[in-house]
Design a protein around this motif. Structure first.
Motif, PDB file in Angstrom:
ATOM      1  N   VAL D  34      39.596  45.548  67.670  1.00  0.00           N
ATOM      2  CA  VAL D  34      40.866  45.869  66.700  1.00  0.00           C
ATOM      3  C   VAL D  34      40.329  45.841  65.197  1.00  0.00           C
ATOM      4  CG1 VAL D  34      42.756  44.650  65.751  1.00  0.00           C
ATOM      5  CG2 VAL D  34      42.429  44.666  68.143  1.00  0.00           C
ATOM      6  N   TRP D  38      40.379  48.732  61.889  1.00  0.00           N
ATOM      7  CA  TRP D  38      40.723  48.340  60.427  1.00  0.00           C
ATOM      8  C   TRP D  38      39.325  49.072  59.718  1.00  0.00           C
ATOM      9  CZ3 TRP D  38      44.977  46.507  57.939  1.00  0.00           C
ATOM     10  CH2 TRP D  38      44.739  46.167  56.605  1.00  0.00           C
ATOM     11  N   MET D  53      47.838  41.082  64.307  1.00  0.00           N
ATOM     12  CA  MET D  53      47.302  42.322  65.068  1.00  0.00           C
ATOM     13  C   MET D  53      48.159  42.286  66.642  1.00  0.00           C
ATOM     14  SD  MET D  53      43.690  41.528  63.874  1.00  0.00           S
ATOM     15  CE  MET D  53      44.044  40.024  63.304  1.00  0.00           C
ATOM     16  N   PHE D  74      49.006  46.608  63.006  1.00  0.00           N
ATOM     17  CA  PHE D  74      48.617  45.487  62.074  1.00  0.00           C
ATOM     18  C   PHE D  74      49.875  45.345  61.118  1.00  0.00           C
ATOM     19  CE2 PHE D  74      44.863  48.046  62.713  1.00  0.00           C
ATOM     20  CZ  PHE D  74      43.825  46.983  63.049  1.00  0.00           C
TER      21      PHE D  74
END
Lengths: 81, 145, 145, 81
Positions: D34, D38, D53, D74
């Motif tokens: 994750v 980003w 998240m 997010f």
């Protein structure tokens, strides 16, 4: 309050059934306390241990003073709601 | 802060809806308790109940509770309704509504009110069922505080 | 245990009245929380809010909360409604109803549900007022448990 | 899930405004976690410390694995109710 007026006495719920009446009057000269009121009106019945008492609709105790014109009430633990 | 004893059927949710309207934009939280008659108690079937009260003293006790709740908690308003007389399963017995800017005070006050009501207001329930009739002798416990 | 996300106005008390009907004779207690938009927050005037959510995840989070409440507490049913989209002061934002045979579980579950919802369900508030617009960054605290 | 599908990415509420977009897609070969997602999509913006998240609508962490076809979201701390 004047002792020339009687004491007005109320019995509610199970105490109404146990004493056989929902109300009574008592000569004020016969009772100085709430306990006296019970004793005079129910001489053969011990007051149940959890009995609640009120004088003029305010919570009271067995040794609370009473006088002529007072409204004295006896009732069992409350179960509303 | 209306506190009403009624021998006519309560319409709890309608009363709560009506009473809350003036508070809509200022009170972010409305917490309510509605107590309803069940058709059984401790496994025994109940056909009807009689709710006895002490006229005058009961009214004053409810009014005192509402006043005490407002003094004790950060709340804007209280609605307190209690049914008396003969009731049937499904009938609403008690309605408590509390309006507050914030939820913490509303929950605290609502729960405090029902516990106080059940232990201090002169009301008594008599149950009638196929097994006979009897006075209710004790409340179901609330949450330990 | 209906859990509904709605961009149309909620009618909280009517929904609670309707949903509780089947429980009337078996559930002695209905505890509800209704959250309403206020016209101010921390002293600032608010004209409107936008409630954003995460479609799909929000629905599932609400359904999971209702299921968890029923597993955790002795309750019969839960109603959980949440408004999304543009709202105005006085609009109902969240409705939680809990029906239970007894009041202790109903209070516990209702309060648990609103605290969980405020900390776990993907919903966000943006406030619009004369001072401008801003995302709300933190919840008003509930009761310390 | 197959890496031939892209990762679908969603930004909500204040993160939508801060990142300047509400959604994006990312070649799955560019991100294993994750945090990678980003970093690839917002290389000039540190992820706010309180960012939440989710992967496929289930709460996740920065080091949670992602693969092609996943939906990664997010969002800031929630403020419903």
């Amino acid at each position: 309050m004047s002792n020339s007026q009687p004491i007005e006495v109320l019995f509610f719920a199970s105490l109404c059934e146990q004493t056989g009446r929902d109300s009574a009057t008592l000569d004020a000269s016969l009772a100085a306390t709430v306990a006296d009121v019970w004793q005079q009106l129910c001489p053969t019945l011990d007051m149940p241990v959890n009995t609640l008492m009120a004088v003029n609709q305010i919570n009271a105790k067995a040794d609370s003073a009473v006088a002529g014109g007072d409204e004295v009430a006896f009732f069992p633990p409350v179960t509303g709601g | 802060m209306p506190t009403i004893i009624s021998d006519a059927p309560l319409t709890a949710w309608q009363a709560l809806a009506e009473h809350g309207k003036p508070h809509a934009a200022s009170c972010g939280a409305a917490v309510s308790f509605v107590g309803v008659m069940r058709d059984s108690n401790n496994g025994r079937k109940i056909d009807k109940m009689f709710l006895e009260h002490y006229p005058g003293m009961t009214d004053q006790a409810l009014a005192d509770l509402a006043t005490a709740a407002k003094a004790e908690y950060d709340i804007a308003d209280v609605l307190l309704l209690h049914r008396v007389g003969e009731v049937r399963p499904g009938d609403e017995l008690v309605v408590i509504g509390v309006w507050s800017p914030h939820r913490a005070a509303a929950f605290s006050a609502c729960e405090w009110l029902i516990e106080q009501l059940k232990h201090r207001v002169p009301l008594w329930k008599k149950e009638f069922g196929p097994d006979g009739e009897n006075w209710v002798v004790a409340n179901t416990p609330g949450r330990v505080k």
